[in-house]
Design a protein around this motif. Structure first.
Motif, mmCIF file in Angstrom:
data_model
loop_
_atom_site.group_PDB
_atom_site.id
_atom_site.type_symbol
_atom_site.label_atom_id
_atom_site.label_comp_id
_atom_site.label_asym_id
_atom_site.label_seq_id
_atom_site.Cartn_x
_atom_site.Cartn_y
_atom_site.Cartn_z
ATOM 1 N N MET A 1 52.429 31.067 45.114
ATOM 2 C CA MET A 1 51.312 31.989 44.877
ATOM 3 C C MET A 1 51.224 32.347 43.397
ATOM 4 O O MET A 1 52.223 32.670 42.767
ATOM 5 N N GLN A 2 50.026 32.256 42.845
ATOM 6 C CA GLN A 2 49.780 32.626 41.462
ATOM 7 C C GLN A 2 49.459 34.112 41.406
ATOM 8 O O GLN A 2 48.399 34.543 41.836
ATOM 9 N N LYS A 3 50.377 34.910 40.880
ATOM 10 C CA LYS A 3 50.152 36.345 40.805
ATOM 11 C C LYS A 3 49.201 36.678 39.665
ATOM 12 O O LYS A 3 49.237 36.047 38.605
ATOM 13 N N LEU A 4 48.343 37.671 39.911
ATOM 14 C CA LEU A 4 47.440 38.119 38.861
ATOM 15 C C LEU A 4 48.243 38.697 37.700
ATOM 16 O O LEU A 4 49.229 39.412 37.901
ATOM 17 N N LEU A 91 40.997 42.365 48.233
ATOM 18 C CA LEU A 91 41.902 41.992 47.147
ATOM 19 C C LEU A 91 41.645 40.574 46.648
ATOM 20 O O LEU A 91 41.412 39.651 47.429
ATOM 21 N N GLU A 92 41.706 40.420 45.329
ATOM 22 C CA GLU A 92 41.618 39.104 44.733
ATOM 23 C C GLU A 92 42.882 38.309 45.095
ATOM 24 O O GLU A 92 43.970 38.885 45.235
ATOM 25 N N PRO A 93 42.781 36.987 45.248
ATOM 26 C CA PRO A 93 43.995 36.188 45.441
ATOM 27 C C PRO A 93 44.979 36.435 44.303
ATOM 28 O O PRO A 93 44.612 36.465 43.132
ATOM 29 N N GLY A 94 46.221 36.649 44.657
ATOM 30 C CA GLY A 94 47.240 36.964 43.664
ATOM 31 C C GLY A 94 47.332 38.440 43.336
ATOM 32 O O GLY A 94 48.104 38.843 42.466
ATOM 33 N N GLY A 95 46.539 39.272 44.059
ATOM 34 C CA GLY A 95 46.531 40.705 43.803
ATOM 35 C C GLY A 95 47.711 41.431 44.416
ATOM 36 O O GLY A 95 48.628 40.819 44.993
ATOM 37 N N TYR A 96 47.667 42.767 44.329
ATOM 38 C CA TYR A 96 48.815 43.586 44.714
ATOM 39 C C TYR A 96 48.390 44.662 45.687
ATOM 40 O O TYR A 96 47.354 45.312 45.511
#
Length: 610
Positions: A1-4, A91-96
């Motif tokens: 997973m690519q974190k923001l 939430l955006e992909p890679g969000g929290y």
């Protein structure tokens, strides 16, 4: 997973239950970022009840200074089980995701492409506090503490804000500081570092953080208003309440005598009637309302127009029709205000973009009402009126004096100056008036809403009626030179395409224009600030093959007004419409214009727009 990963450029959205005491904690979070010198834009999305329903508070952090909604959420603070699925879906992909982990949840309740950050808020509160209300309130402060650790908020900024908020109540300040540090210390010890960070900056400058309703109310005070008659209605109520606060400070003599009158009328029709009566007698008066109130005020607004009595109406627009969505924003009163009342009527509209212009236009509206002897509508909306905006400080020229327009004095009457209440002496359509009692036997003492001649003598002769109605049109033409002029922004290169917008759309529009240029879509832009439209509006449209008109209503009301009043071919004006009740976003504008631009071959090949 690519974190923001981002520094000073992300969106945090809080999901709470209305009435849970979260509002002050969420504002504490927003203001603490401002204290770090980082621009923010906050939006409160709340239900039309007292408590129990979902409420959201969105904070956009923008080091670049973008103040409109961006669209999308990078971090969700999910404190409401009822809206859990919806909040996570945004939430955006890679969000929290930050949530209260006191009660364990199965993996199926989370998304695989986000980072989950659980904080046992209820457990910590229950261990520290015994009072149920304290447990609820301090849980909110605890999550602010946890966020301060995750994002890098300066704890000194939070502590200073708590000291200011509870000045004179040190016990409360101390208990809130304790709760804040409990959440912060737990997060520092138990949560990993994340990709979203705040770094101190110096990009706020001397700007202020204020809501539009308060700014408009202060503008009314500076504009000379001494009478406010109103009936409570969301989202305008805080405007009248702010006016009362300012009057207590600025319109009260040292001996306690009040130099103002505020009347809560039995309904909206009565409130505008009081305003017109006060204005007829020489006071500067206004009412604050929203769309349903405008509907009820129609008859008296027509009297103001035809009898030519000054009045100011602050219309804080919400979603209609009928009760509609009382706590959601729209720009849906444009046509109903422009042509309010039956018969042939046209009214002046002022369209502020932010609290600073709410202040400026709020003051200017009273000069315009007196000069034009008619009702002036100041069209805010809920997004401007009930949200805090970062804007330039208000400015005022102390040498400025009230412009009461064409008022004939007792000396002029005594000297034999010809007085015809509806007599146009200089061709601008505006007659002279007198205040009641100016002279013991001359001037105007009464008025009426029926047809009359130039000297106010009742008549139903067609020629006299037509003469009067044509004069009113001349007065409306005169208004074009008195209202705020539109503001044009040229594209970075010559283009045959343009865009028109107004009001609270402005912040998102400015950001969208930058993105559109990156996509190869170059647009000249014109922000309209008033109706009637100055000639600049027609010239702008004539200079472009196609013009997009961006507004927040279903029926393209500004576009309709432009085509009707300017004689423009509707095919040249392409509507870009957003009306779901949430403030328009830069992403929406960029994508919507981008799609239309592709179909119009504005660019041969567009980049993908999110």
């Amino acid at each position: 997973m690519q974190k923001l990963s981002a520094v000073n450029d992300f969106v945090v959205k809080f999901a709470n239950v209305n009435g849970s005491g979260s509002a002050s904690a969420n504002q504490l979070f927003a203001k603490s970022i401002l204290r770090m010198g980082i621009p923010i834009a906050s939006r409160n999305i709340f239900p039309s009840n007292i408590q129990g329903l979902p409420t959201w508070f969105e904070v956009r952090v923008s080091g670049e200074g973008h103040l409109g909604r961006r669209g999308g959420v990078d971090m969700a603070v999910a404190m409401n089980p009822q809206t859990w699925d919806r909040d996570i879906a945004e939430l955006e992909p890679g969000g929290y995701l930050v949530y209260d982990s006191t009660k364990p949840l199965p993996r199926s309740r989370f998304r695989e492409d986000i980072t989950v950050l659980g904080v046992p808020l209820t457990e910590m509160c229950n261990a520290r506090y015994t009072d149920a209300r304290q447990r609820q309130l301090f849980k909110n402060i605890m999550y602010v503490g946890a966020l301060s650790s995750l994002l890098g908020i300066d704890p000194a900024a939070v502590e200073q804000l708590l000291t200011e908020q509870y000045r004179g109540k040190e016990k409360l300040a101390a208990s809130n500081r304790e709760a804040f540090h409990m959440g912060r210390d737990w997060a520092r010890a138990n949560l990993p570092e994340i990709g979203l960070r705040l770094e101190p900056a110096d990009k706020v400058g001397n700007r202020i953080y204020v809501e539009g309703n308060a700014a408009a109310a202060l503008g009314a005070v500076y504009g000379g208003a001494t009478v406010c008659a109103w009936y409570p209605i969301t989202p305008s109520t805080s405007l009248a309440e702010a006016f009362e606060r300012y009057c207590r400070r600025f319109r009260t003599d040292p001996d306690g005598r009040k130099r103002y009158a505020i009347v809560q009328a039995e309904d909206e029709l009565a409130s505008i009637g009081i305003v017109i009566g006060a204005s007829w007698n020489g006071a500067r008066a206004f009412t604050a309302t929203s769309g349903p109130g405008i509907s009820l005020m129609q008859e008296f607004v027509g009297l103001s127009y035809f009898a030519e009595i000054p009045a100011v109406i602050f219309d804080v627009q919400r979603a209609g029709p009928s009760t509609g969505m009382p706590t959601r924003t729209q720009q849906s009163d444009v046509l109903s205000a422009a042509y309010a009342s039956h018969g042939d009527t046209k009214h002046v509209l002022l369209l502020p973009e932010d609290p600073r212009e709410c202040f400026e236009f709020g003051a200017a509206a009273f000069d315009l009402a007196d000069r034009l002897q008619t009702t002036i509508f100041v069209l805010l909306d809920l997004d401007i009126g009930m949200n805090d905006w970062l804007c330039e400080p208000f400015a005022w020229d102390d040498a400025r004096r009230m412009d009461r327009g064409k008022v004939m004095t007792a000396e002029m009457l005594e000297a034999g100056t010809t007085f015809g209440r509806y007599l146009d002496v200089d061709g601008d359509g505006i007659p002279y008036r007198t205040y009641p009692g100016t002279h013991p036997s001359k001037g105007a003492f009464f008025t009426r809403g029926t047809s009359r001649d130039r000297f106010a003598k009742y008549t139903e002769q067609g020629a006299a009626y037509v003469d009067n109605m044509q004069r009113l049109l001349r007065k409306f033409e005169t208004a074009k030179s008195l209202v705020p002029a539109p503001i044009e922004r040229k594209a970075s290169r010559t283009t045959p395409y343009g865009v028109i917008y107004y009001g609270s759309t402005s912040a998102a529009m400015r950001e969208a224009l930058v993105g559109l240029e990156q996509d190869g879509v170059h647009l000249d832009a014109l922000r309209i600030r008033a109706f009637p439209f100055p000639e600049d509006v027609s010239r702008f449209i004539e200079a472009h093959e196609t013009v997009f008109v961006v507004e927040q209503n279903r029926d393209a009301q500004l576009r309709t007004l432009i085509t009707t009043e300017c004689g423009i071919d509707p095919a040249r004006l392409v509507p870009i419409l957003h009306y779901d009740g949430t403030p328009i976003t830069a992403r929406f504008i960029r994508a919507a214009i981008g799609r239309q631009a592709s179909s119009l071959d504005v660019v041969p090949l567009r980049k993908t727009v999110p």
